[in-house]
Design a protein around this motif. Structure first.
Motif, PDB file in Angstrom:
ATOM      1  N   PHE A 193      50.163  56.131  18.425  1.00  0.00           N
ATOM      2  CA  PHE A 193      49.139  55.289  19.040  1.00  0.00           C
ATOM      3  C   PHE A 193      49.546  53.814  18.980  1.00  0.00           C
ATOM      4  CE2 PHE A 193      45.457  52.525  18.627  1.00  0.00           C
ATOM      5  CZ  PHE A 193      44.817  52.796  19.835  1.00  0.00           C
ATOM      6  N   ALA A 194      50.040  53.379  17.825  1.00  0.00           N
ATOM      7  CA  ALA A 194      50.443  51.972  17.666  1.00  0.00           C
ATOM      8  C   ALA A 194      51.577  51.619  18.628  1.00  0.00           C
ATOM      9  CB  ALA A 194      50.858  51.705  16.216  1.00  0.00           C
ATOM     10  N   LYS A 195      52.523  52.524  18.822  1.00  0.00           N
ATOM     11  CA  LYS A 195      53.638  52.272  19.740  1.00  0.00           C
ATOM     12  C   LYS A 195      53.126  52.173  21.184  1.00  0.00           C
ATOM     13  CE  LYS A 195      58.285  53.780  20.784  1.00  0.00           C
ATOM     14  NZ  LYS A 195      59.049  52.652  20.318  1.00  0.00           N
ATOM     15  N   GLY A 196      52.245  53.055  21.584  1.00  0.00           N
ATOM     16  CA  GLY A 196      51.678  53.002  22.928  1.00  0.00           C
ATOM     17  C   GLY A 196      50.871  51.737  23.157  1.00  0.00           C
ATOM     18  N   ARG A 197      50.097  51.339  22.157  1.00  0.00           N
ATOM     19  CA  ARG A 197      49.295  50.127  22.269  1.00  0.00           C
ATOM     20  C   ARG A 197      50.179  48.888  22.396  1.00  0.00           C
ATOM     21  NH1 ARG A 197      45.219  48.569  17.577  1.00  0.00           N
ATOM     22  NH2 ARG A 197      47.191  48.140  16.581  1.00  0.00           N
ATOM     23  N   SER A 198      51.274  48.838  21.656  1.00  0.00           N
ATOM     24  CA  SER A 198      52.167  47.674  21.758  1.00  0.00           C
ATOM     25  C   SER A 198      52.817  47.604  23.138  1.00  0.00           C
ATOM     26  CB  SER A 198      53.227  47.699  20.660  1.00  0.00           C
ATOM     27  OG  SER A 198      54.162  48.723  20.885  1.00  0.00           O
ATOM     28  N   ARG A 199      53.136  48.746  23.720  1.00  0.00           N
ATOM     29  CA  ARG A 199      53.682  48.752  25.082  1.00  0.00           C
ATOM     30  C   ARG A 199      52.628  48.288  26.084  1.00  0.00           C
ATOM     31  NH1 ARG A 199      58.253  52.277  26.240  1.00  0.00           N
ATOM     32  NH2 ARG A 199      59.640  51.854  24.502  1.00  0.00           N
ATOM     33  N   MET A 200      51.385  48.695  25.890  1.00  0.00           N
ATOM     34  CA  MET A 200      50.320  48.316  26.812  1.00  0.00           C
ATOM     35  C   MET A 200      50.066  46.811  26.746  1.00  0.00           C
ATOM     36  SD  MET A 200      48.407  49.435  29.176  1.00  0.00           S
ATOM     37  CE  MET A 200      47.994  51.141  29.107  1.00  0.00           C
ATOM     38  N   ARG A 201      50.260  46.199  25.601  1.00  0.00           N
ATOM     39  CA  ARG A 201      50.057  44.756  25.469  1.00  0.00           C
ATOM     40  C   ARG A 201      51.103  43.944  26.222  1.00  0.00           C
ATOM     41  NH1 ARG A 201      48.294  44.358  19.130  1.00  0.00           N
ATOM     42  NH2 ARG A 201      46.124  44.978  19.475  1.00  0.00           N
ATOM     43  N   GLU A 202      52.239  44.556  26.560  1.00  0.00           N
ATOM     44  CA  GLU A 202      53.285  43.874  27.319  1.00  0.00           C
ATOM     45  C   GLU A 202      52.919  43.743  28.790  1.00  0.00           C
ATOM     46  OE1 GLU A 202      56.882  46.050  26.726  1.00  0.00           O
ATOM     47  OE2 GLU A 202      56.935  45.640  24.578  1.00  0.00           O
ATOM     48  N   VAL A 203      51.910  44.484  29.235  1.00  0.00           N
ATOM     49  CA  VAL A 203      51.510  44.470  30.641  1.00  0.00           C
ATOM     50  C   VAL A 203      50.651  43.246  30.907  1.00  0.00           C
ATOM     51  CG1 VAL A 203      50.184  45.700  32.399  1.00  0.00           C
ATOM     52  CG2 VAL A 203      51.604  46.969  30.788  1.00  0.00           C
ATOM     53  N   SER A 204      50.999  42.497  31.937  1.00  0.00           N
ATOM     54  CA  SER A 204      50.240  41.315  32.321  1.00  0.00           C
ATOM     55  C   SER A 204      49.604  41.552  33.679  1.00  0.00           C
ATOM     56  CB  SER A 204      51.160  40.094  32.382  1.00  0.00           C
ATOM     57  OG  SER A 204      50.465  38.986  32.903  1.00  0.00           O
ATOM     58  N   PRO A 205      48.267  41.590  33.766  1.00  0.00           N
ATOM     59  CA  PRO A 205      47.622  41.841  35.050  1.00  0.00           C
ATOM     60  C   PRO A 205      47.673  40.634  35.995  1.00  0.00           C
ATOM     61  CG  PRO A 205      45.961  41.476  33.382  1.00  0.00           C
ATOM     62  CD  PRO A 205      47.304  41.479  32.677  1.00  0.00           C
ATOM     63  N   LYS A 206      47.962  39.454  35.445  1.00  0.00           N
ATOM     64  CA  LYS A 206      47.992  38.238  36.254  1.00  0.00           C
ATOM     65  C   LYS A 206      49.397  38.035  36.822  1.00  0.00           C
ATOM     66  CE  LYS A 206      47.836  34.220  34.178  1.00  0.00           C
ATOM     67  NZ  LYS A 206      47.440  33.012  33.476  1.00  0.00           N
ATOM     68  N   PRO A 207      49.527  37.815  38.138  1.00  0.00           N
ATOM     69  CA  PRO A 207      50.842  37.565  38.725  1.00  0.00           C
ATOM     70  C   PRO A 207      51.347  36.173  38.351  1.00  0.00           C
ATOM     71  CG  PRO A 207      49.153  37.461  40.417  1.00  0.00           C
ATOM     72  CD  PRO A 207      48.473  37.859  39.134  1.00  0.00           C
ATOM     73  N   GLU A 208      52.064  36.072  37.260  1.00  0.00           N
ATOM     74  CA  GLU A 208      52.487  34.790  36.679  1.00  0.00           C
ATOM     75  C   GLU A 208      53.287  33.926  37.656  1.00  0.00           C
ATOM     76  OE1 GLU A 208      51.593  33.693  33.721  1.00  0.00           O
ATOM     77  OE2 GLU A 208      50.664  35.527  33.008  1.00  0.00           O
ATOM     78  N   GLN A 209      54.244  34.525  38.332  1.00  0.00           N
ATOM     79  CA  GLN A 209      55.103  33.745  39.222  1.00  0.00           C
ATOM     80  C   GLN A 209      54.305  33.174  40.386  1.00  0.00           C
ATOM     81  OE1 GLN A 209      58.444  35.980  40.600  1.00  0.00           O
ATOM     82  NE2 GLN A 209      59.457  34.222  41.486  1.00  0.00           N
ATOM     83  N   THR A 210      53.369  33.954  40.925  1.00  0.00           N
ATOM     84  CA  THR A 210      52.544  33.470  42.029  1.00  0.00           C
ATOM     85  C   THR A 210      51.658  32.319  41.585  1.00  0.00           C
ATOM     86  OG1 THR A 210      52.544  35.665  43.007  1.00  0.00           O
ATOM     87  CG2 THR A 210      50.831  34.158  43.748  1.00  0.00           C
ATOM     88  N   VAL A 211      51.062  32.443  40.415  1.00  0.00           N
ATOM     89  CA  VAL A 211      50.207  31.371  39.900  1.00  0.00           C
ATOM     90  C   VAL A 211      51.010  30.085  39.748  1.00  0.00           C
ATOM     91  CG1 VAL A 211      48.874  30.620  37.893  1.00  0.00           C
ATOM     92  CG2 VAL A 211      48.584  32.934  38.769  1.00  0.00           C
ATOM     93  N   GLU A 212      52.226  30.214  39.243  1.00  0.00           N
ATOM     94  CA  GLU A 212      53.078  29.031  39.048  1.00  0.00           C
ATOM     95  C   GLU A 212      53.425  28.382  40.381  1.00  0.00           C
ATOM     96  OE1 GLU A 212      54.778  26.034  37.154  1.00  0.00           O
ATOM     97  OE2 GLU A 212      53.740  27.666  36.137  1.00  0.00           O
ATOM     98  N   THR A 213      53.802  29.185  41.372  1.00  0.00           N
ATOM     99  CA  THR A 213      54.165  28.592  42.660  1.00  0.00           C
ATOM    100  C   THR A 213      52.942  28.003  43.359  1.00  0.00           C
ATOM    101  OG1 THR A 213      54.016  30.730  43.781  1.00  0.00           O
ATOM    102  CG2 THR A 213      56.192  30.044  43.012  1.00  0.00           C
ATOM    103  N   LEU A 214      51.774  28.600  43.177  1.00  0.00           N
ATOM    104  CA  LEU A 214      50.567  28.015  43.763  1.00  0.00           C
ATOM    105  C   LEU A 214      50.260  26.655  43.138  1.00  0.00           C
ATOM    106  CD1 LEU A 214      48.211  31.093  44.172  1.00  0.00           C
ATOM    107  CD2 LEU A 214      49.227  29.700  45.991  1.00  0.00           C
ATOM    108  N   LYS A 215      50.479  26.536  41.837  1.00  0.00           N
ATOM    109  CA  LYS A 215      50.290  25.246  41.173  1.00  0.00           C
ATOM    110  C   LYS A 215      51.263  24.212  41.737  1.00  0.00           C
ATOM    111  CE  LYS A 215      48.600  26.974  36.743  1.00  0.00           C
ATOM    112  NZ  LYS A 215      48.953  27.153  35.322  1.00  0.00           N
TER     113      LYS A 215
END
Length: 135
Positions: free
Chosen positions: A102-124
């Motif tokens: 469970f701990a291993k699966g949870r740590s992998r899930m925390r690596e997921v970012s729902p926000k499109p980081e690159q798009t937000v940066e280019t919009l800024k």
């Protein structure tokens, strides 16, 4: 008159032509930003799917292993102690295994970012350029 037509020498484009060109450029930029956001969301969804697969695989594998290994270990330990204590010991061992998975699966899930980081940066960056186009 098309905005790509060559201008006669010495004649500046009209305000309407400039506005049409800027509008066209902004539309193109926005379409490109939307495409970038879609690509980033697809990438993050793939990561989330893999993490979910790990959760599912850990659950099913843990169940099957726990079932058969528990029975074998319990009957093996029952040769040297009471069957109830043997079952309790085996249960504790599989509880630890499940917690680790469970701990291993949870740590992998925390690596997921729902926000499109690159798009937000280019919009800024685009917004900053729009405020100060000469910089």
């Amino acid at each position: 008159m098309s905005s790509t037509a060559p201008e006669p020498r010495g004649q500046d484009p009209s305000v309407g032509e400039l506005l049409a060109e800027v509008t066209s450029d902004v539309q193109t930029l926005l379409r490109q930003e939307v495409e970038l956001a879609k690509a980033e969301v697809r990438e993050e969804a793939a990561k989330a799917g893999k993490a979910a697969g790990l959760y599912g695989g850990a659950g099913f594998g843990g169940y099957m292993v726990a079932l058969f290994a528990s029975l074998a270990a319990m009957y093996g330990l029952a040769n040297v102690m009471d069957t109830g204590w043997a079952a309790l010991i085996v249960t504790a061992v599989w509880a630890v295994v499940a917690a680790v998975l469970f701990a291993k699966g949870r740590s992998r899930m925390r690596e997921v970012s729902p926000k499109p980081e690159q798009t937000v940066e280019t919009l800024k960056e685009d917004a900053q350029w729009a405020r100060h186009p000469t910089k």
